[in-house]
Design a protein around this motif. Sequence first.
Motif, PDB file in Angstrom:
ATOM      1  N   LYS A 106       0.557  -1.510  -0.168  1.00 52.73           N
ATOM      2  CA  LYS A 106       0.236  -0.373  -0.228  1.00 52.73           C
ATOM      3  C   LYS A 106       0.603   1.392  -0.079  1.00 52.73           C
ATOM      4  N   ILE A 107       1.330   1.167   0.619  1.00 54.67           N
ATOM      5  CA  ILE A 107       2.111   2.205   0.725  1.00 54.67           C
ATOM      6  C   ILE A 107       3.399   2.975   0.044  1.00 54.67           C
ATOM      7  N   CYS A 108       3.710   1.908  -0.925  1.00 54.43           N
ATOM      8  CA  CYS A 108       4.845   1.851  -2.533  1.00 54.43           C
ATOM      9  C   CYS A 108       4.008   2.282  -3.527  1.00 54.43           C
ATOM     10  N   PHE A 109       2.983   1.566  -3.388  1.00 53.06           N
ATOM     11  CA  PHE A 109       1.534   1.379  -4.336  1.00 53.06           C
ATOM     12  C   PHE A 109       1.067   3.634  -4.782  1.00 53.06           C
ATOM     13  N   ASP A 110       1.074   3.559  -3.091  1.00 50.42           N
ATOM     14  CA  ASP A 110       0.016   4.874  -2.860  1.00 50.42           C
ATOM     15  C   ASP A 110       1.404   5.784  -3.530  1.00 50.42           C
ATOM     16  N   LYS A 111       2.394   6.045  -3.488  1.00 54.24           N
ATOM     17  CA  LYS A 111       3.966   6.661  -3.159  1.00 54.24           C
ATOM     18  C   LYS A 111       3.782   6.808  -5.015  1.00 54.24           C
ATOM     19  N   CYS A 112       3.813   5.590  -5.452  1.00 54.35           N
ATOM     20  CA  CYS A 112       4.959   5.484  -6.990  1.00 54.35           C
ATOM     21  C   CYS A 112       3.384   5.125  -7.888  1.00 54.35           C
ATOM     22  N   ILE A 113       3.152   4.927  -7.789  1.00 59.15           N
ATOM     23  CA  ILE A 113       1.523   4.763  -9.028  1.00 59.15           C
ATOM     24  C   ILE A 113       1.150   5.558  -9.258  1.00 59.15           C
ATOM     25  N   GLU A 114       1.168   6.513 -10.368  1.00 58.23           N
ATOM     26  CA  GLU A 114      -0.301   7.440 -10.475  1.00 58.23           C
ATOM     27  C   GLU A 114      -1.818   7.078 -10.565  1.00 58.23           C
TER      28      GLU A 114
ATOM     29  N   LYS B  78      14.283   0.927   0.723  1.00 59.41           N
ATOM     30  CA  LYS B  78      14.456   1.674   1.973  1.00 59.41           C
ATOM     31  C   LYS B  78      13.185   1.035   2.919  1.00 59.41           C
ATOM     32  N   TYR B  79      11.942   0.472   2.359  1.00 59.76           N
ATOM     33  CA  TYR B  79      11.137  -0.108   3.399  1.00 59.76           C
ATOM     34  C   TYR B  79      11.502  -1.040   4.800  1.00 59.76           C
ATOM     35  N   TRP B  80      12.464  -1.893   3.664  1.00 58.03           N
ATOM     36  CA  TRP B  80      13.148  -2.766   4.037  1.00 58.03           C
ATOM     37  C   TRP B  80      14.476  -2.908   4.945  1.00 58.03           C
ATOM     38  N   GLN B  81      15.245  -1.353   4.818  1.00 58.82           N
ATOM     39  CA  GLN B  81      16.539  -0.774   5.823  1.00 58.82           C
ATOM     40  C   GLN B  81      16.180  -0.464   6.642  1.00 58.82           C
TER      41      GLN B  81
END
Length: 84
Positions: free
Chosen positions: A35-43, A65-68
Amino acid sequence: MAANNVANNIGKEQILEIAKSEMEYRVELFNRLTKICFDKCIEKRYKESELNMGENSCIDRCVSKYWQATNLVGQLLGSSRPPM
């Protein structure tokens, strides 16, 4: 002998509960990451059926970055699993 079987059953039940809890945790972690990466990266307006190069790069960086970050926080808290 019967007491030994009861102890084995309790041990198996505990192991199954731990495994179930771990699976639920991992599913929740994956869903949160998605959810976090989809909301951030997908138009918000879909133009194409596949991800473009920029979206692919953004998702790759976001997941990394999330895993780190979660691993670092987990280490700081002294936990073997990253926090959610």
